[in-house]
Scaffold this active site. Structure first.
Site, PDB file in Angstrom:
ATOM      1  N   ASP A   1       0.795  -1.235   0.000  1.00 40.06           N
ATOM      2  CA  ASP A   1       0.000   0.000   0.000  1.00 40.06           C
ATOM      3  C   ASP A   1       0.829   1.287   0.000  1.00 40.06           C
ATOM      4  O   ASP A   1       0.366   2.331  -0.435  1.00 40.06           O
ATOM      5  CB  ASP A   1      -0.943   0.033   1.231  1.00 40.06           C
ATOM      6  CG  ASP A   1      -0.196  -0.137   2.550  1.00 40.06           C
ATOM      7  OD1 ASP A   1       1.033  -0.309   2.525  1.00 40.06           O
ATOM      8  OD2 ASP A   1      -0.848  -0.099   3.611  1.00 40.06           O
ATOM      9  N   HIS A   2       2.069   1.229   0.491  1.00 38.75           N
ATOM     10  CA  HIS A   2       2.819   2.470   0.686  1.00 38.75           C
ATOM     11  C   HIS A   2       3.589   2.932  -0.553  1.00 38.75           C
ATOM     12  O   HIS A   2       4.058   4.062  -0.591  1.00 38.75           O
ATOM     13  CB  HIS A   2       3.826   2.305   1.828  1.00 38.75           C
ATOM     14  CG  HIS A   2       3.236   2.491   3.195  1.00 38.75           C
ATOM     15  ND1 HIS A   2       2.254   1.683   3.700  1.00 38.75           N
ATOM     16  CD2 HIS A   2       3.503   3.393   4.176  1.00 38.75           C
ATOM     17  CE1 HIS A   2       1.942   2.083   4.922  1.00 38.75           C
ATOM     18  NE2 HIS A   2       2.685   3.113   5.234  1.00 38.75           N
TER      19      HIS A   2
ATOM     20  N   ARG B   1      -1.368  12.495  10.347  1.00 40.72           N
ATOM     21  CA  ARG B   1      -0.182  13.254  10.743  1.00 40.72           C
ATOM     22  C   ARG B   1       0.175  14.298   9.701  1.00 40.72           C
ATOM     23  O   ARG B   1      -0.226  14.210   8.550  1.00 40.72           O
ATOM     24  CB  ARG B   1       0.993  12.343  11.085  1.00 40.72           C
ATOM     25  CG  ARG B   1       1.353  11.255  10.184  1.00 40.72           C
ATOM     26  CD  ARG B   1       2.525  10.450  10.754  1.00 40.72           C
ATOM     27  NE  ARG B   1       2.173   9.747  11.980  1.00 40.72           N
ATOM     28  CZ  ARG B   1       2.552   8.504  12.256  1.00 40.72           C
ATOM     29  NH1 ARG B   1       3.276   7.829  11.398  1.00 40.72           N
ATOM     30  NH2 ARG B   1       2.217   7.936  13.379  1.00 40.72           N
TER      31      ARG B   1
ATOM     32  N   SER C   1       6.343   7.310  13.669  1.00 41.42           N
ATOM     33  CA  SER C   1       6.048   6.043  13.003  1.00 41.42           C
ATOM     34  C   SER C   1       6.815   4.873  13.582  1.00 41.42           C
ATOM     35  O   SER C   1       7.619   5.018  14.496  1.00 41.42           O
ATOM     36  CB  SER C   1       6.358   6.172  11.515  1.00 41.42           C
ATOM     37  OG  SER C   1       7.712   5.898  11.284  1.00 41.42           O
TER      38      SER C   1
ATOM     39  N   ARG D   1       8.789   2.957  11.739  1.00 38.39           N
ATOM     40  CA  ARG D   1       9.869   2.545  10.824  1.00 38.39           C
ATOM     41  C   ARG D   1      11.180   2.320  11.575  1.00 38.39           C
ATOM     42  O   ARG D   1      11.713   3.205  12.226  1.00 38.39           O
ATOM     43  CB  ARG D   1      10.019   3.555   9.672  1.00 38.39           C
ATOM     44  CG  ARG D   1      10.526   4.908  10.040  1.00 38.39           C
ATOM     45  CD  ARG D   1      10.391   5.880   8.878  1.00 38.39           C
ATOM     46  NE  ARG D   1       8.985   6.201   8.660  1.00 38.39           N
ATOM     47  CZ  ARG D   1       8.529   7.378   8.248  1.00 38.39           C
ATOM     48  NH1 ARG D   1       9.355   8.348   7.949  1.00 38.39           N
ATOM     49  NH2 ARG D   1       7.239   7.592   8.104  1.00 38.39           N
TER      50      ARG D   1
ATOM     51  N   ASP E   1       3.442  -1.055  11.672  1.00 34.96           N
ATOM     52  CA  ASP E   1       2.985   0.266  11.269  1.00 34.96           C
ATOM     53  C   ASP E   1       2.323   0.887  12.484  1.00 34.96           C
ATOM     54  O   ASP E   1       1.574   0.212  13.205  1.00 34.96           O
ATOM     55  CB  ASP E   1       1.980   0.170  10.119  1.00 34.96           C
ATOM     56  CG  ASP E   1       1.730   1.534   9.536  1.00 34.96           C
ATOM     57  OD1 ASP E   1       2.353   1.875   8.523  1.00 34.96           O
ATOM     58  OD2 ASP E   1       0.915   2.278  10.127  1.00 34.96           O
TER      59      ASP E   1
HETATM   60  C1  MIC Z   1       3.510   6.499   8.499  1.00 41.09           C
HETATM   61  O1  MIC Z   1       2.308   6.776   8.531  1.00 41.09           O
HETATM   62  O2  MIC Z   1       4.405   7.273   8.841  1.00 41.09           O
HETATM   63  C2  MIC Z   1       3.910   5.107   8.024  1.00 41.09           C
HETATM   64  C3  MIC Z   1       4.599   5.258   6.753  1.00 41.09           C
HETATM   65  O3  MIC Z   1       2.760   4.336   7.803  1.00 41.09           O
HETATM   66  C4  MIC Z   1       4.797   4.504   9.113  1.00 41.09           C
HETATM   67  C5  MIC Z   1       5.460   3.258   8.727  1.00 41.09           C
HETATM   68  C6  MIC Z   1       6.600   3.439   7.789  1.00 41.09           C
HETATM   69  O4  MIC Z   1       7.391   4.353   7.942  1.00 41.09           O
HETATM   70  O5  MIC Z   1       6.706   2.615   6.892  1.00 41.09           O
HETATM   71  C7  MIC Z   1       4.095   4.273  10.432  1.00 41.09           C
HETATM   72  O6  MIC Z   1       3.205   5.003  10.774  1.00 41.09           O
HETATM   73  O7  MIC Z   1       4.505   3.378  11.195  1.00 41.09           O
HETATM   74 FE1  SF4 Z   2      -0.523   4.754   5.110  1.00 45.16          FE
HETATM   75 FE2  SF4 Z   2       0.654   5.528   7.408  1.00 45.16          FE
HETATM   76 FE3  SF4 Z   2      -0.835   7.227   5.940  1.00 45.16          FE
HETATM   77 FE4  SF4 Z   2      -1.997   5.280   7.212  1.00 45.16          FE
HETATM   78  S1  SF4 Z   2      -0.881   6.983   8.146  1.00 45.16           S
HETATM   79  S2  SF4 Z   2      -2.423   5.896   5.103  1.00 45.16           S
HETATM   80  S3  SF4 Z   2      -0.518   3.609   7.028  1.00 45.16           S
HETATM   81  S4  SF4 Z   2       1.081   6.256   5.356  1.00 45.16           S
END
Ligand code: MIC
Ligand code: SF4
Length: 758
Positions: free
Chosen positions: A98-99, A451, A646, A648, A163
């Site tokens: 999805d990302h 966010r 996040s 990550r 995530d």
């Molecule tokens: C995000 O919303 O920042 C992400 C991308 O979903 C991250 C995970 C990532 O960095 O791959 C999260 O929220 O954990």
């Molecule tokens: Fe994707 Fe993270 Fe955004 Fe949710 S907050 S849509 S998991 S990038």
């Protein structure tokens, strides 16, 4: 292991079978009735009789029912799992693509471009899932948390996901926790998952939402009250009559954005709304099984009667008086009612014009969200209005997309000029090839995301992002201004008439049922042992991992200060997303972004610092590479809530790879702190927060007494100034005895390797 496109009813029955016995143990051990979070955790304890259950203090081992990973974090998790020497995952696991889908033209075109451009990564993930017995959700299937809600989440269950928004499933009364990849690997390898027994925050909801207020406003308000670190180490449990008035997906929205207050997770009780959602998504058997134990899937009655006796903190929120809110820019906890935004924007000099509106993300992309937003689009069109700014809509899943297409809602959006993107994260994670704006031009966007750190959506530091409900995004985008209050203001239509927008009118669930859309799930073969997993040695997207060295038993001395970050240093500041997502499977390449967004406390500059090898000023990633090559160990210094945002683990692996030994901060966000520990780095916090000020640009840092590293013991840090004078300060850590082994072994993964003999 067979991993299906939904959670098998047998697994759920197995979880319910132990409820009576476990709750009896829980009530005896905690010595009072239980909240829902406590019930679910007790039912998943590895050692229910033996585990110490002191809130916010003891660490416990838990046995989650499932693991879910999204493609941007799964690559590194799978690369770690591959080195663990196991034949298959020991707990049902799924990977969701999805990302990595970039938003540019339209859903279909963007998906085809992504499939082509990310072929190597998708092939890797599909084959690694088949090899080790995991389920694979292809690109186009939707955002991980929406798919989990539709297919896998179940009341009373417990899952972890790589995530931070995994808590979305709390809307279905599940304890769902966001973790780093190495933590997922533990569970996939059959080991328990280790976490601090959480503190408990109760949110007592009364009344009912009305007018323009939406479920999103509940969490926008809670974020205002608790701030981005107020939930750290806590589970937030929502209860009361107001909770029972919300839809299941509305509850999911609230739990999802609980990540923004640092909460371990958030959850609601099982109720009729959850049952309706389960049935509507084809899970009648799950609803029936949950109905049979419904009294176990909510807090004991005493809790609602006297919440103060059960929670560390209780927040009272009357939904009837809750007004629509909007948070931002730059941080998700800067909140005010929508009606007050105009005056504040004026005062602060934020651009008043809305340059884009974005609806979607895992937080707000359910059928109900889309129907409410679409009803506003219809109403606007009928009143002679169209969107005054570009409007982008991302459906949360293929099922939501197919259903809203069938029900004519996509057409409603298109009629007012919206563009419908692929079922994916898209602009929410910086995958937005924004054509209508240039970097450097101050502008404001409104999103229904969760966010809004600087550069998060379009990569531009000059974009001010405000988060709000889909309804409010629609209204402000139609108005084209931040100072529009849909509840009180009017707009001038094409015919010059003053009209007002009607409140959104959504449908909780599709009357004609969900349309599953295209088949996007790949289940693993019964025997995956012959499946080949390809990682090309010349790839710039994937790289096989080399284990980090074990601790040599010596104190860590003479570390250079690579970075001393001032203010917010989220994981987006440490390891940026957007264009860097393409290197998520290649540790060396992605390390070229390390601390790129950090604000240098000495100069105020973003992303650059002093290179002690020659006194030059360079980008942090370059200095880190040079120190790595020269064998110079270093430390990173952080401010409050370091690594918020996040899950990550790249934000921990990159510093580790480049030679960091410790990170010393005023405080840490939970997942980042664990990620640092898992990768063999020492996360320490200043015992006296003012000691942060003692660290100078050219100081050398030593962490001493490490042979005696023990739970609850402080750690001494010696600061040596360029003139040779030294200052000793004390720092705290949160290691349990077991976790110290991760540090000694060089990483938690090295320990697994030792245990599996690989
Ligand atoms: C995000 O919303 O920042 C992400 C991308 O979903 C991250 C995970 C990532 O960095 O791959 C999260 O929220 O954990
Ligand atoms: Fe994707 Fe993270 Fe955004 Fe949710 S907050 S849509 S998991 S990038």
């Amino acid at each position: 292991m067979t991993v299906a496109a939904s959670t098998p009813i047998e697994l759920i029955r197995g979880v319910y079978a132990s409820l009576d016995e476990r709750f009896e143990i829980g009530r005896r051990r905690i010595d009072r009735p239980l909240t829902l979070a406590e019930k679910i955790l007790v039912n998943h304890l590895d050692d229910p009789e033996g585990a110490a259950l002191e809130r916010g203090v003891s660490y416990v081992d838990l046995r989650p029912d499932r693991v879910a990973m999204q493609d941007a974090t799964a690559q590194m998790a799978w690369l770690q799992f591959m080195t663990a020497g196991l034949d298959e995952v020991r707990v049902p696991t799924t990977t969701h693509c999805d990302h990595l889908i970039q938003a540019r033209d339209d859903g279909r075109t963007d998906l085809l471009t992504a499939v082509e451009g990310n072929r190597e990564v998708y092939d890797f993930l599909a084959s690694v899932c088949a090899r080790y017995g995991a389920g694979f959700w292809k690109p186009g299937s939707g955002i991980i948390h929406q798919v989990v809600l539709e297919q896998y989440a179940f009341p009373g269950g417990m899952m972890i996901g790589t995530d931070s928004h995994t808590p979305n499933a709390g809307g279905l009364a599940m304890v769902a926790i966001g973790v780093g990849g190495a933590e997922a690997v533990d569970v996939m390898a059959g080991f328990p998952w280790n976490v601090r027994w959480p503190r408990l925050i109760g949110v007592h909801l009364t009344g009912e939402l009305s007018g323009w207020a939406a479920p999103k406003d509940v969490i926008l308000k809670v974020a205002d009250i608790l701030t981005v670190k107020g939930g750290t180490g806590a589970i937030v449990e929502y209860f009361g009559p107001g909770a029972r008035s919300l839809s299941a997906t509305g509850k999911g929205t609230i739990c999802n954005m609980g990540a923004e207050i640092g909460a371990t997770t958030s959850l609601f009780a099982y109720d009729d709304a959850v049952a309706r959602y389960l049935k509507s998504t084809g899970r009648e058997a799950v609803a029936d099984a949950a109905d049979a134990v419904a009294h176990h899937l909510r807090a004991d009655d005493e809790v609602e009667a006297d919440p103060g006796a059960f929670f560390d903190q209780v927040i009272e929120l009357d939904l009837t008086t809750l007004s629509p809110h909007i948070n931002g820019p730059h941080t998700p906890d800067l909140s005010r009612p929508v009606a007050d935004l105009g005056a504040e924007a004026e005062r602060e000099g934020w651009p008043m014009e809305v340059s884009a509106g974005l609806i979607g993300s895992c937080t707000n992309s359910s059928y109900e969200d889309i129907t409410r937003a679409a009803s506003i689009a219809r109403d606007a069109l009928a009143k002679g209005l169209t969107a005054r700014a570009p409007l982008l809509v991302t459906p949360g899943s293929e099922q939501v997309r197919a259903t809203i297409e069938r029900d004519g809602l996509l057409a409603d959006f298109e009629a007012i000029g919206a563009k419908v993107l692929a079922n994916a994260c898209g602009p929410c994670i910086g995958q937005w090839d924004r054509q209508d704006m240039e970097d450097g031009v101050p502008n404001s966007i409104v999103t229904s995301y969760n966010r809004n750190f600087p550069k998060r959506n379009d990569g531009y530091a000059t974009t001010h992002a405000f988060v709000t409900s889909p309804e409010t995004v629609m209204a402000l985008t139609i108005a084209g201004r931040l100072d529009f209050d849909p509840a009180n203001d009017t707009l001038t239509n094409d015919a010059g008439e003053e009209v007002c927008l009607s409140v959104g009118d959504g449908e909780e669930l599709p009357a004609a049922g969900f349309d599953p859309g295209e088949e996007t799930f790949q289940s693993p073969p019964a025997d995956g042992s012959t499946v080949e997993v390809v990682v090309s040695p010349t790839s710039d997207r994937l790289q096989v991992l080399t284990p980090f060295p074990a601790w040599d038993g010596e104190d860590i001395t003479g570390l250079a200060v690579l970075v001393k970050a001032r203010g917010k240093c989220t994981t987006d500041h440490i390891s940026m997303a957007g264009p860097w997502l393409k290197y998520r499977g290649h540790l060396e390449n992605i390390s070229d972004n390390v601390y790129m967004g950090a604000v240098n406390a000495f100069t105020g500059e973003v992303g650059t610092g002093l290179d002690i090898t020659d006194g030059g000023t360079r980008p942090y990633p370059d200095i880190a590479r040079r120190y790595h090559e020269a064998g110079i160990g270093w430390v990173a210094i952080g401010d409050e809530n370091m690594g918020e945002g996040s899950s990550r683990e790249h934000a921990a692996m990159e510093p580790r790879f480049r030679g960091a030994r410790a990170v010393i901060a005023r405080s840490f966000a939970r997942i980042h702190e664990t990620n640092l520990k898992k990768q063999g780095l020492l996360p320490l916090t200043f015992a006296d927060r003012d000691d942060y000020d003692l660290i100078g640009l050219e100081d050398r840092i030593s962490v001493v007494g490490l042979t005696d590293l023990a739970p609850d013991e402080q750690v001494e840090v010696v600061i040596t100034s360029p003139d040779g004078s030294t200052t000793t300060i004390t720092t705290n850590h949160t290691y349990s005895a077991d976790q110290i082994e991760w540090f000694r072994a060089g990483s938690a993964l090295n320990l697994i390797r030792q245990r599996t003999g690989s």
